[in-house]
Design a protein around this motif. Sequence first.
Motif, short mmCIF file in Angstrom:
data_model
loop_
_atom_site.label_atom_id
_atom_site.label_comp_id
_atom_site.label_asym_id
_atom_site.label_seq_id
_atom_site.Cartn_x
_atom_site.Cartn_y
_atom_site.Cartn_z
N ASP A 76 0.66 -1.07 0.16
CA ASP A 76 0.07 0.01 0.02
C ASP A 76 0.61 1.23 -0.02
OD1 ASP A 76 -1.99 1.76 0.23
OD2 ASP A 76 -2.61 1.50 2.27
N VAL A 77 0.85 2.04 -1.07
CA VAL A 77 1.81 3.03 -1.17
C VAL A 77 1.13 4.38 -0.29
CG1 VAL A 77 2.98 4.77 -2.97
CG2 VAL A 77 2.79 2.21 -3.54
N ALA A 78 1.89 4.92 0.37
CA ALA A 78 1.51 6.03 1.31
C ALA A 78 2.35 7.35 0.82
CB ALA A 78 1.91 5.88 2.78
N GLU A 79 1.69 8.28 0.92
CA GLU A 79 2.03 9.61 0.77
C GLU A 79 1.68 10.60 1.48
OE1 GLU A 79 1.53 12.80 -3.23
OE2 GLU A 79 0.33 10.90 -2.97
N TYR A 80 2.67 11.24 2.03
CA TYR A 80 2.66 12.46 3.01
C TYR A 80 2.41 13.90 2.14
CZ TYR A 80 4.15 16.50 6.10
OH TYR A 80 4.17 17.60 6.52
N LYS A 81 1.49 14.52 2.58
CA LYS A 81 1.21 15.57 1.77
C LYS A 81 1.59 17.12 2.93
CE LYS A 81 -2.38 13.80 -0.78
NZ LYS A 81 -4.02 13.82 -1.18
N PRO A 82 2.61 17.83 2.53
CA PRO A 82 2.88 18.93 3.31
C PRO A 82 1.76 19.76 3.86
CG PRO A 82 4.48 18.64 1.49
CD PRO A 82 3.33 17.89 1.30
N GLY A 83 0.86 19.82 2.85
CA GLY A 83 -0.29 20.59 3.48
C GLY A 83 -1.28 19.98 4.47
N LEU A 84 -0.86 18.92 5.14
CA LEU A 84 -1.60 18.48 6.19
C LEU A 84 -1.39 19.29 7.56
CD1 LEU A 84 -0.87 14.48 5.90
CD2 LEU A 84 -3.02 15.74 5.12
N GLY A 85 -0.51 19.89 7.65
CA GLY A 85 -0.49 20.76 8.96
C GLY A 85 0.34 20.10 9.94
N ILE A 86 0.85 18.78 9.83
CA ILE A 86 1.75 18.37 10.72
C ILE A 86 3.16 18.08 10.23
CG2 ILE A 86 -0.32 17.63 12.01
CD1 ILE A 86 0.37 14.59 10.80
N PRO A 87 4.18 17.97 11.00
CA PRO A 87 5.31 17.69 10.34
C PRO A 87 5.41 16.00 9.79
CG PRO A 87 5.75 18.65 12.50
CD PRO A 87 4.30 18.38 12.31
N ALA A 88 6.21 15.81 8.73
CA ALA A 88 6.35 14.44 8.37
C ALA A 88 6.82 13.30 9.38
CB ALA A 88 7.33 14.48 7.03
N GLN A 89 7.58 13.83 10.21
CA GLN A 89 7.83 12.71 11.14
C GLN A 89 6.81 12.31 12.17
OE1 GLN A 89 11.09 11.60 11.44
NE2 GLN A 89 9.92 9.99 12.92
N GLU A 90 6.03 13.54 12.47
CA GLU A 90 4.83 13.24 13.18
C GLU A 90 3.71 12.39 12.39
OE1 GLU A 90 1.48 15.46 15.70
OE2 GLU A 90 3.13 16.78 14.74
N TRP A 91 3.71 12.78 11.13
CA TRP A 91 2.89 11.85 10.23
C TRP A 91 3.16 10.29 10.43
CZ3 TRP A 91 4.18 9.50 5.93
CH2 TRP A 91 3.02 8.91 5.11
N MET A 92 4.43 10.00 10.13
CA MET A 92 5.20 9.04 10.11
C MET A 92 4.88 8.15 11.24
SD MET A 92 8.63 7.62 9.15
CE MET A 92 9.60 7.77 10.66
N ASN A 93 5.08 8.76 12.48
CA ASN A 93 4.88 8.23 13.78
C ASN A 93 3.33 7.86 14.16
OD1 ASN A 93 7.56 8.76 14.40
ND2 ASN A 93 7.45 10.50 15.78
N ASN A 94 2.42 8.62 13.73
CA ASN A 94 1.11 8.33 13.95
C ASN A 94 0.75 7.24 12.98
OD1 ASN A 94 0.89 10.69 15.48
ND2 ASN A 94 0.18 11.91 13.80
N THR A 95 1.35 7.26 11.87
CA THR A 95 0.94 6.12 10.74
C THR A 95 1.64 4.72 11.72
OG1 THR A 95 1.21 7.47 8.99
CG2 THR A 95 1.18 5.20 8.44
#
Length: 410
Positions: A76-95
């Motif tokens: 499952d290819v995941a994609e981080y979008k800078p417009g989400l309002g959270i840092p990339a590291q935080e997004w990855m940790n939540n995932t």
Amino acid sequence: MTPFHKPTLLVLLFILALTRSGFAQRFDYDDKIFFADSVKKIKLWTYIEGDKSFRHYQDAVESATRILNKKGYLVDVAEYKPGLGIPAQEWMNNTIMGLRKNEAFLQIPTRITKSDALGPAQKPQTVVMDESRAIMLTHQYYGNFDTVKINYISRASSRVFVNWGKPSRTALVPVYSKTQKVDSRDIYLAVKYTLGGIPACKQPSAAWVSYDTLRNNRVPIEICLFGGYTLPSQMDVLQQSGTTSLNAANFNGNAQYGLEISVGVAKNVDFNFQYRRLVTLVDVNTPIQKQAGPVRMNQNYMLLGTNYNFRVNKTISPYAGISLGGLNLVPADTYFRSVWYFALETQGGVKFYVSKRIGFRLQADLCYSVHAIKASFLYSDDVYHNIPVDAMSNMLQVGFSGGLIIRLDN
């Protein structure tokens, strides 16, 4: 060899190994066994290091997907979008913290760099001319222009995370990591080398037709010749002869046969065209048609649809799908006119491949013919037979079939 030279040699060999193979953290034995037994799906996030938009190389996605599919994992290819309002590291940790026990997260930052290296100046060159079989020196000059050579380095780092809830395992610490550099622009190769230490899935569920096929522009095509049996069915009808009571048209069961062509449009998805023919007798229990006897009816289905394949392995592939199209009813009696109804079909079955090119198929299908109330069913332009019978209800037909699959690559 002196004691001084031996440690020095070991250090040099260690540095050479790091330069050639990159830095690696292997699975420990327990984690490796548990990973292979439990993980079915891997969420893949790859991006270009230093790119603020977190774009990715398509070759990196294709390389990781192909290797993981071969090991039996769904990707499952995941994609981080800078417009989400959270840092990339935080997004990855939540995932990662939201992973199930049968899922893993794979992070692959990539980078391609280049450097310019000046080559040596050219040696003096002599230009000669062959004139009347004699070599005559015309002039000599020195080439003082430096040549420029561009060197490329591709770098990929793979880190695997799991969330198993084990006291000895912290979710945000990778269970596996490896970094690889190659002296070329082939990021596909760099990513491939970083995934070698991931164990194969013990219960593979990934697609047999994967990015290996799509990357080489080979579209799988399947031709299926099939035959089977359609069960009896019924439809309400009304004879236009002054009566308002509903009667029945009973379609007897009979053999069916046809052809289906499927084209792979994604890893697990096929687009297909199907033609199916069924010849049966229809008992129309209206006052006049009942006296005339059964009507021989040709049923021609022409359908377009799609199937989703649950590819267990290279041999077995269950599938389910839906198709839309038309049903053409053609009475054998020449004085009756043919009619068209809208048809909706759902199908499911399993394919068995005995080789790369040949397979067999078992299928069950439900076909629902749809039309407006009082749609034409039996009618004629012949004045002696012009007592129309209208269709008053839709009709469901159930069929079973088996077929021979011939698989092609374009």
